[in-house]
Design an enzyme around this catalytic site. Structure first.
Site, mmCIF file in Angstrom:
data_model
loop_
_atom_site.group_PDB
_atom_site.id
_atom_site.type_symbol
_atom_site.label_atom_id
_atom_site.label_comp_id
_atom_site.label_asym_id
_atom_site.label_seq_id
_atom_site.Cartn_x
_atom_site.Cartn_y
_atom_site.Cartn_z
ATOM 1 N N TYR A 37 30.129 28.724 6.450
ATOM 2 C CA TYR A 37 29.903 27.328 6.561
ATOM 3 C C TYR A 37 30.854 26.585 7.031
ATOM 4 C CZ TYR A 37 33.235 26.410 3.026
ATOM 5 O OH TYR A 37 34.464 26.090 2.116
ATOM 6 N N LEU A 68 42.854 29.425 6.028
ATOM 7 C CA LEU A 68 41.832 28.654 6.732
ATOM 8 C C LEU A 68 42.307 27.998 7.832
ATOM 9 C CD1 LEU A 68 38.600 28.591 7.024
ATOM 10 C CD2 LEU A 68 38.941 26.294 6.313
HETATM 11 N N1 PLP Z 1 41.457 25.230 3.381
HETATM 12 C C1 PLP Z 1 40.221 25.627 2.799
HETATM 13 C C2 PLP Z 1 40.509 27.123 1.858
HETATM 14 C C3 PLP Z 1 39.479 24.960 2.906
HETATM 15 O O1 PLP Z 1 38.133 25.194 1.885
HETATM 16 C C4 PLP Z 1 39.265 23.737 3.511
HETATM 17 C C5 PLP Z 1 38.027 22.884 3.754
HETATM 18 O O2 PLP Z 1 37.259 22.883 3.036
HETATM 19 C C6 PLP Z 1 40.498 23.428 4.343
HETATM 20 C C7 PLP Z 1 41.745 24.336 4.126
HETATM 21 C C8 PLP Z 1 40.681 22.244 4.999
HETATM 22 O O3 PLP Z 1 39.835 22.711 6.299
HETATM 23 P P1 PLP Z 1 39.647 21.273 7.151
HETATM 24 O O4 PLP Z 1 40.625 20.452 7.488
HETATM 25 O O5 PLP Z 1 38.717 21.854 8.311
HETATM 26 O O6 PLP Z 1 38.541 20.311 6.247
#
Ligand code: PLP
Length: 281
Positions: free
Chosen positions: A33, A203
């Site tokens: 997602y 992530l």
């Molecule tokens: N880490 C995790 C586990 C996340 O679920 C998210 C966002 O949902 C992020 C980091 C931050 O990612 P982004 O900056 O792409 O929103």
């Protein structure tokens, strides 16, 4: 009110029950997602979100349902059809629908879902106030670089944080501070920004990447290195980043006050730079 929904090539609303019970996203969390933000109907960092989703799809061997141009066209139409100008879009691509068996058939057709949603982004007061976080064991699977819908450990950790009066749970494994339940984690020490290096423990946050770029351009040193849990006791500043929170100061960790409970200088600078970047995006 129902939101605009894109489902497998057509537009409808979230009032329509579109998913089959044997969709593998539902039964196995067999899906990736994305969440991106839009302001005045402009998607923010859309190519970065698309590229991360493509990488995730490749990793778990789901064929991509769209080219970047097709993705941009679908999201454009979604935003044009939305009743509001600021919000988020949730996108999910699952392996598709098939009789429930762990062995999935070859050649499945992915299920594609995208909908927009109104969202209250933190206002100036919230961005100054910051948040409390707790630390918790990282019980997730070992491929955290894939933005999969397997979010059970994240949901349980965030609920634990909420019950403790905090807003985010920060995952710790092997004595290392990884990231938040739905955010990237940053520390500041002696004017240097420290955040976990990109690997399978975290992530690759879209905002994380932008903030690192902004920090470097502003001549702020960035160390992408594992931060030990005990270093949390000796920080000048801490903040988290995410699509929905932007740069959010952390003023308390497990009940311990950080930076006199005030938003720090580096955090404030990076907040301002991100806001400026988003307003130009
Ligand atoms: N880490 C995790 C586990 C996340 O679920 C998210 C966002 O949902 C992020 C980091 C931050 O990612 P982004 O900056 O792409 O929103």
């Amino acid at each position: 009110m129902a939101d605009v929904l894109y489902f497998n090539g057509r537009f409808t609303t979230t009032d329509e029950r579109v998913l089959g019970v044997e969709d593998r996203g539902f039964q196995f969390g067999d899906a990736v997602y994305e969440v991106f933000k839009f302001l005045s109907r402009r998607p923010i960092f859309l190519p970065e979100h698309y590229r991360r989703m493509e990488r995730g799809l490749r990793e778990i061997e789901i064929p991509s349902p769209w080219s970047e141009t097709e993705f941009a066209a679908v999201t454009r139409e979604l935003l044009d059809r939305s009743a509001f100008a600021d919000g988020i879009v949730y996108v999910q691509v699952s392996r598709g629908e098939a009789q429930r068996l762990h062995f999935y058939p070859e050649g499945m057709k992915p299920t594609v879902v995208a909908y927009s949603r109104r969202f209250n982004f933190p206002d100036a007061a919230a961005k100054e106030r910051g948040i409390a976080v707790i630390t918790t064991d990282d019980l997730r699977w070992k491929q955290c670089h894939v933005k999969s819908t397997n979010l059970l450990a994240n949901a349980l950790a965030k609920k634990k944080a909420q019950r403790a009066g905090a807003v985010e749970a920060i995952f710790i494994s092997e004595g290392i501070v990884r990231e938040g339940g739905s955010s990237s984690f940053f520390a500041v020490r002696d004017g240097r920004v420290i955040t976990h290096p990109l690997d399978e423990h975290i992530l690759p946050g879209v905002v994380r990447d932008q903030v690192i770029g902004l920090a470097l351009a502003a001549k702020i040193r960035v160390d992408e290195r594992p931060l030990r849990e005990d270093e949390l006791f000796d920080l000048d500043e801490a903040f988290i980043t995410s699509t929905t929170m932007g740069v959010m100061p952390v003023t308390e960790i497990d009940g311990r006050i950080i930076a006199n409970s005030r938003r720090g200088e580096v955090t404030t600078t990076l907040q301002r730079l991100l806001d400026e970047l988003e307003s130009r995006a």
